[in-house]
Design a protein around this motif. Structure first.
Motif, PDB file in Angstrom:
ATOM      1  N   ASP A 145       0.843  -1.192   0.000  1.00 16.41           N
ATOM      2  CA  ASP A 145       0.000   0.000   0.000  1.00 16.41           C
ATOM      3  C   ASP A 145       0.882   1.248   0.000  1.00 16.41           C
ATOM      4  O   ASP A 145       1.923   1.284   0.665  1.00 16.41           O
ATOM      5  N   GLU A 146       0.456   2.269  -0.744  1.00 10.55           N
ATOM      6  CA  GLU A 146       1.235   3.501  -0.883  1.00 10.55           C
ATOM      7  C   GLU A 146       2.668   3.162  -1.310  1.00 10.55           C
ATOM      8  O   GLU A 146       3.661   3.552  -0.672  1.00 10.55           O
ATOM      9  N   ALA A 147       2.784   2.448  -2.423  1.00  9.38           N
ATOM     10  CA  ALA A 147       4.086   1.948  -2.881  1.00  9.38           C
ATOM     11  C   ALA A 147       5.068   3.066  -3.193  1.00  9.38           C
ATOM     12  O   ALA A 147       6.282   2.834  -3.241  1.00  9.38           O
ATOM     13  N   GLN A 148       4.568   4.269  -3.414  1.00 12.73           N
ATOM     14  CA  GLN A 148       5.476   5.383  -3.700  1.00 12.73           C
ATOM     15  C   GLN A 148       6.344   5.723  -2.499  1.00 12.73           C
ATOM     16  O   GLN A 148       7.344   6.431  -2.630  1.00 12.73           O
ATOM     17  N   LEU A 149       6.000   5.210  -1.325  1.00 16.78           N
ATOM     18  CA  LEU A 149       6.754   5.506  -0.118  1.00 16.78           C
ATOM     19  C   LEU A 149       7.829   4.472   0.180  1.00 16.78           C
ATOM     20  O   LEU A 149       8.411   4.484   1.270  1.00 16.78           O
ATOM     21  N   LEU A 150       8.112   3.570  -0.760  1.00 12.54           N
ATOM     22  CA  LEU A 150       9.266   2.701  -0.583  1.00 12.54           C
ATOM     23  C   LEU A 150      10.502   3.580  -0.431  1.00 12.54           C
ATOM     24  O   LEU A 150      10.719   4.485  -1.229  1.00 12.54           O
ATOM     25  N   PRO A 151      11.319   3.348   0.570  1.00 11.46           N
ATOM     26  CA  PRO A 151      12.426   4.271   0.867  1.00 11.46           C
ATOM     27  C   PRO A 151      13.506   4.248  -0.209  1.00 11.46           C
ATOM     28  O   PRO A 151      14.095   3.189  -0.478  1.00 11.46           O
ATOM     29  N   PRO A 152      13.794   5.374  -0.854  1.00 11.72           N
ATOM     30  CA  PRO A 152      14.797   5.394  -1.928  1.00 11.72           C
ATOM     31  C   PRO A 152      16.170   4.893  -1.502  1.00 11.72           C
ATOM     32  O   PRO A 152      16.876   4.266  -2.285  1.00 11.72           O
ATOM     33  N   GLU A 153      16.574   5.146  -0.258  1.00 11.15           N
ATOM     34  CA  GLU A 153      17.913   4.753   0.186  1.00 11.15           C
ATOM     35  C   GLU A 153      18.092   3.232   0.212  1.00 11.15           C
ATOM     36  O   GLU A 153      19.214   2.734   0.233  1.00 11.15           O
ATOM     37  N   PHE A 154      16.987   2.492   0.221  1.00 15.37           N
ATOM     38  CA  PHE A 154      17.049   1.023   0.234  1.00 15.37           C
ATOM     39  C   PHE A 154      16.320   0.425  -0.968  1.00 15.37           C
ATOM     40  O   PHE A 154      15.997  -0.765  -0.987  1.00 15.37           O
ATOM     41  N   LEU A 155      16.058   1.256  -1.969  1.00 12.72           N
ATOM     42  CA  LEU A 155      15.200   0.819  -3.064  1.00 12.72           C
ATOM     43  C   LEU A 155      15.794  -0.358  -3.837  1.00 12.72           C
ATOM     44  O   LEU A 155      15.077  -1.296  -4.186  1.00 12.72           O
ATOM     45  N   GLN A 156      17.107  -0.324  -4.117  1.00 11.76           N
ATOM     46  CA  GLN A 156      17.679  -1.405  -4.919  1.00 11.76           C
ATOM     47  C   GLN A 156      17.584  -2.766  -4.231  1.00 11.76           C
ATOM     48  O   GLN A 156      17.107  -3.723  -4.838  1.00 11.76           O
ATOM     49  N   PRO A 157      18.001  -2.916  -2.978  1.00 14.27           N
ATOM     50  CA  PRO A 157      17.821  -4.226  -2.346  1.00 14.27           C
ATOM     51  C   PRO A 157      16.360  -4.634  -2.213  1.00 14.27           C
ATOM     52  O   PRO A 157      16.038  -5.821  -2.323  1.00 14.27           O
ATOM     53  N   ILE A 158      15.463  -3.668  -2.017  1.00 14.64           N
ATOM     54  CA  ILE A 158      14.041  -3.996  -1.930  1.00 14.64           C
ATOM     55  C   ILE A 158      13.531  -4.539  -3.261  1.00 14.64           C
ATOM     56  O   ILE A 158      12.833  -5.561  -3.304  1.00 14.64           O
ATOM     57  N   LEU A 159      13.865  -3.881  -4.360  1.00 18.83           N
ATOM     58  CA  LEU A 159      13.410  -4.361  -5.665  1.00 18.83           C
ATOM     59  C   LEU A 159      14.024  -5.721  -5.995  1.00 18.83           C
ATOM     60  O   LEU A 159      13.355  -6.588  -6.573  1.00 18.83           O
ATOM     61  N   ASP A 160      15.272  -5.917  -5.630  1.00 20.16           N
ATOM     62  CA  ASP A 160      15.905  -7.219  -5.861  1.00 20.16           C
ATOM     63  C   ASP A 160      15.145  -8.337  -5.146  1.00 20.16           C
ATOM     64  O   ASP A 160      14.893  -9.402  -5.718  1.00 20.16           O
ATOM     65  N   VAL A 161      14.774  -8.102  -3.900  1.00 21.09           N
ATOM     66  CA  VAL A 161      14.111  -9.160  -3.144  1.00 21.09           C
ATOM     67  C   VAL A 161      12.684  -9.375  -3.640  1.00 21.09           C
ATOM     68  O   VAL A 161      12.181 -10.509  -3.656  1.00 21.09           O
ATOM     69  N   LEU A 162      12.010  -8.313  -4.101  1.00 23.20           N
ATOM     70  CA  LEU A 162      10.672  -8.487  -4.664  1.00 23.20           C
ATOM     71  C   LEU A 162      10.729  -9.308  -5.953  1.00 23.20           C
ATOM     72  O   LEU A 162       9.864 -10.160  -6.204  1.00 23.20           O
ATOM     73  N   ASN A 163      11.740  -9.063  -6.773  1.00 25.55           N
ATOM     74  CA  ASN A 163      11.902  -9.868  -7.983  1.00 25.55           C
ATOM     75  C   ASN A 163      12.111 -11.335  -7.643  1.00 25.55           C
ATOM     76  O   ASN A 163      11.532 -12.234  -8.268  1.00 25.55           O
ATOM     77  N   LEU A 164      12.929 -11.621  -6.652  1.00 29.40           N
ATOM     78  CA  LEU A 164      13.185 -13.008  -6.258  1.00 29.40           C
ATOM     79  C   LEU A 164      11.922 -13.671  -5.715  1.00 29.40           C
ATOM     80  O   LEU A 164      11.625 -14.828  -6.034  1.00 29.40           O
ATOM     81  N   LEU A 165      11.178 -12.957  -4.890  1.00 31.57           N
ATOM     82  CA  LEU A 165       9.958 -13.528  -4.307  1.00 31.57           C
ATOM     83  C   LEU A 165       8.940 -13.887  -5.385  1.00 31.57           C
ATOM     84  O   LEU A 165       8.290 -14.937  -5.317  1.00 31.57           O
ATOM     85  N   THR A 166       8.791 -13.018  -6.377  1.00 33.03           N
ATOM     86  CA  THR A 166       7.781 -13.274  -7.405  1.00 33.03           C
ATOM     87  C   THR A 166       8.234 -14.336  -8.396  1.00 33.03           C
ATOM     88  O   THR A 166       7.409 -15.090  -8.919  1.00 33.03           O
ATOM     89  N   ARG A 167       9.536 -14.426  -8.663  1.00 27.40           N
ATOM     90  CA  ARG A 167      10.021 -15.382  -9.658  1.00 27.40           C
ATOM     91  C   ARG A 167      10.191 -16.793  -9.106  1.00 27.40           C
ATOM     92  O   ARG A 167      10.013 -17.776  -9.840  1.00 27.40           O
ATOM     93  N   TYR A 168      10.535 -16.913  -7.814  1.00 25.38           N
ATOM     94  CA  TYR A 168      10.952 -18.223  -7.312  1.00 25.38           C
ATOM     95  C   TYR A 168      10.172 -18.714  -6.097  1.00 25.38           C
ATOM     96  O   TYR A 168      10.333 -19.875  -5.708  1.00 25.38           O
TER      97      TYR A 168
END
Length: 751
Positions: A373-396
């Motif tokens: 919810d309110e995905a625009q508030l994902l913290p930019p300082e941690f955005l890359q590791p967050i996106l990496d883990v979301l990709n892994l969760l959805t793919r595997y």
């Protein structure tokens, strides 16, 4: 107790409620059962690994030193000691070392998991490697094997570790190890609880399935549709919900739900999740919210539909009827409930955690629907590791993720001339709404007035006079200091909202605001941005200090929210006396100025949000703490810095924050609940239910602001790290906690 009982290797010993010793927990049985449970938990990502971890995790308990220790420490055998031995007997390294002996470097996967099942995952270099090389660890294994554990426990059953089959390969190694760790830790906790506290264990796993809950949701929607007014906004909300149900049959993966504020994203997102779960066999829905200030509102919406089939997992959940019960407390440990409502902090910090308590829930994310919810508030300082883990969760791991927001951030892959600014994004994200641009046009309920001069600020007295011309108006500023400064200039009766007010106080004020607006009582409010995300208030006029474009859009969502005005609502963007503080706020403000400079038409179009987030992310370090580097696996050693990454992945930096329990006594000043709870704390010490209640009365203050209050005797440290208000002048019934020499006098704010 027979001589045979004394020789039986045991895992645990406990008495029943009558004070009699139960038959001891057989060690071989414990290891086998943990192996079976862990394998079941890891069935989709590494059941053989998990089963072996379960069988070997407590191998060190076979050593005679541990058997003497547990019998003596528990009281099971008062004379169970050997001369010269005292203290605890380490037992969690033997199985880790055996795995390395049996499988070479590949055994280090099991070593991480087994060695950490009490203390948490370690870094390899300077941590686990040294521990495995220590002479004491080799002694632990040799002593355990000397006791001749059952051969079937030591038999790896032709297990051949295949590091080529890791979900996500090298990039997925760290998450996969944490998933295995979760499976082992939860299995160990549960089998231990089954023996130590069978009544508590029996309370688990009593939840209905999502398929059983879906009819409750359908009934709620039918009743709601029969009672809401047939306004254009409600018609659009019904269409949004119908589209969510229709798109739920799409294959699992990444989705975006792009709906303007006030379009009913909360219920529509749940409609998608339930239908998606029914179609694809998903086990639970996890609704993730950025702020604790709005999580209870969302949880209450779901609880009105699903009853007690949901859990809230956040710092403010209270132990009281309707908020938390014994089953939900247990489910907070491992998230085995069908619907979980939690925060960004809980969700993402758990995904990068090393501690057992935080990691225990991870395996239950498998085959779930996660709504951010309110995905625009994902913290930019941690955005890359967050996106990496979301990709892994959805793919595997069978997870479907829904990015739910009015202002979709630009999260697709971007490459720049400076590779350090590149973003490994979320690709193949499917939009649920057929035509978001048409929806934005249909739900356009406000006119946004931008500053005529972006360089000339408006002083507080001038702004206050302008606000005073409106019967009901909301003004949102960027800092707590600004909120107080503007509030000072406003007429009597103006309400104030900021994070210097405790949660109970803020909830009361927000409730008052809603009641006043509903009854057409003139209502002027000065607030920080805490009112923007998910707080359902509806003002005819909203003023917003210049900020990030997403914040301006969220502020606009508090204006003419229900579309009841004959004309459009009015949103005024103004330049405050001082720019935002350096950091993310200022970066967002500057990105907004760039995107909106020279704009004369509607500023809140979807295309501008994409341009804004591109500019914002380019101006930020997207992995400020180097989390991705820390979690890279070194091919030859399988070295990963689990502990260091977990220590650095903190969405809220609390090193400089001091929690202060304040004496808020309700709107009329007559509620003495906080006094009773503090008295209980002083008398009985911290208990989980009590600390949860006190969270609602806690304000976090910077350490340099809190220390003068401590030195002056205005607060006291009631227990290590927790402070309590002492001075009656420290907390104002309108403004909240005062500091830096500010005093409260009959409701007035004086410097």
């Amino acid at each position: 107790m027979t001589a045979m009982d004394k020789r039986l290797p045991i895992a645990h010993a406990a008495k029943d409620f009558d004070g009699n010793w139960r038959p001891p927990h057989d060690l071989a049985d414990h290891l086998n059962e943990v192996g079976v449970l862990a394998a079941e938990f890891a069935r989709t990502f590494g059941s053989e690994w998990a089963q072996l971890a379960g069988r070997w995790h407590d191998l060190g308990k076979y050593r005679q030193r541990f058997q003497n220790y547990i019998r003596l420490a528990s009281g099971f055998e008062a004379d169970a000691h050997i001369k010269g031995e005292s203290g605890k007997a380490p037992h969690s390294t033997a199985g880790a070392l055996l795995a390395c002996d049996r499988f070479g470097p590949a055994g280090r996967v099991l070593a991480y998991v087994i060695a950490g099942h009490h203390a948490g995952l370690s870094d390899w270099f300077g941590g686990l490697d040294a521990r495995l090389e220590a002479a004491a660890s080799r002694d632990e294994l040799n002593e355990a094997l000397a006791e001749s554990p059952p051969a079937e426990l030591l038999d790896p059953c032709n297990f051949e570790p295949d590091l080529q089959a890791i979900p996500g390969g090298k990039n997925g190694f760290a998450l996969w190890v944490r998933m295995l760790f979760s499976a082992l830790v939860d299995a160990d906790f549960l089998d231990t609880e089954r023996y130590m506290d069978p009544e508590r264990f029996a309370q688990r796993n009593q939840w209905p399935t999502l398929q059983e809950l879906a009819p409750l949701f359908d009934t709620h929607i039918r009743v709601l549709a029969a009672h809401v007014q047939p306004t254009p906004v409600n018609t659009l909300r019904a269409d949004i919900l119908a589209q969510c149900r229709a798109k739920a049959t799409l294959a699992p993966g990444l989705f975006s739900l792009t709906v303007p504020t006030g379009g009913g994203k909360t219920l529509s997102g749940m409609a998608f999740a339930l239908e998606h779960a029914r179609t694809h066999g998903k086990r639970r829905v996890i609704h993730v919210i950025p702020y604790t200030s709005i999580i209870e509102q969302t949880a209450d919406i779901f609880r009105a539909i699903f009853g007690e089939a949901i859990i809230e997992h956040h710092s403010n959940a209270e132990s009281e009827p309707g908020r938390e019960n014994s089953a939900s407390r247990l489910a907070c440990e491992n998230w085995d409930a069908p619907i979980v409502v939690t925060t960004n902090v809980q969700f993402f910090e758990s995904l990068f955690a090393a501690r057992t308590s935080r990691c225990r829930k991870l395996h239950n994310l498998v085959d779930s629907v996660v709504i951010l919810d309110e995905a625009q508030l994902l913290p930019p300082e941690f955005l890359q590791p967050i996106l990496d883990v979301l990709n892994l969760l959805t793919r595997y791991y069978g997870v479907s993720v829904v990015l739910s927001t009015a202002t979709q951030p630009a999260l697709s892959t971007c490459e720049y001339f400076d590779a350090r600014q590149n973003l490994r994004g979320l690709d193949n994200v499917r939009e649920i709404i057929d035509d978001p641009d048409a929806l934005y046009t249909a739900l356009e309920r406000v006119e946004v007035r931008l500053p005529a001069d972006w360089h000339t600020p408006t002083d507080w007295p001038t702004l206050a006079a302008e606000l005073d011309d409106h019967d009901s108006v909301l003004a949102i500023v960027n800092t707590r200091k600004d909120a107080r400064a503007l509030w000072e200039k406003m007429p009597q009766g103006t309400l104030h909202l900021s994070a210097l007010m405790c949660g109970a106080h803020r909830s009361q004020v927000i409730s008052d605001i809603k009641t006043r607006l509903k009854n057409s009582v003139p209502t002027r409010v000065i607030s920080t941005q805490l009112v923007e995300a998910g707080v359902d208030v509806d003002f005819p006029v909203v003023y917003r200090a210049v900020a990030g474009l997403d914040s301006i859009a969220q502020a606009a969502g508090r204006c003419n929210r229900e579309g009841r005005l004959a004309e459009k609502g009015e949103v005024v963007v103004f330049i405050p006396p001082k720019p935002a503080p350096r950091g993310l706020l200022l970066t967002g403000e500057n990105a907004c100025r760039t995107v909106l400079h020279g704009v004369t038409e509607q500023p809140l179009t979807r295309a501008r949000f994409a341009a804004y987030f591109d500019r914002l992310y380019f101006g930020c370090q997207l992995d400020k703490e180097g989390i991705c580097k820390l979690l890279e696996v070194e091919g030859s050693t399988l070295a990963v810095n689990f502990r260091s990454a977990a220590d650095k992945f903190r969405l809220i930096a609390d090193e400089d924050s001091v929690p202060i329990v304040v004496c808020y006594r309700g709107a009329d000043g007559q509620d003495d609940s906080i006094d009773k709870w503090l008295a209980t704390l002083r008398k009985s010490g911290p208990e989980r239910w009590l600390m949860r209640k006190l969270q609602r009365y806690t304000v976090n203050l910077r350490r340099n602001e809190a220390l003068p209050l401590l030195n002056q005797g205005d607060i006291e440290e009631i227990m290590p790290g927790l402070y309590v208000q002492v001075s009656d002048l420290l907390y104002d019934a309108k403004l909240g906690l005062l500091s830096n020499g500010q005093l409260s006098n009959a409701g007035l704010f004086v410097v």
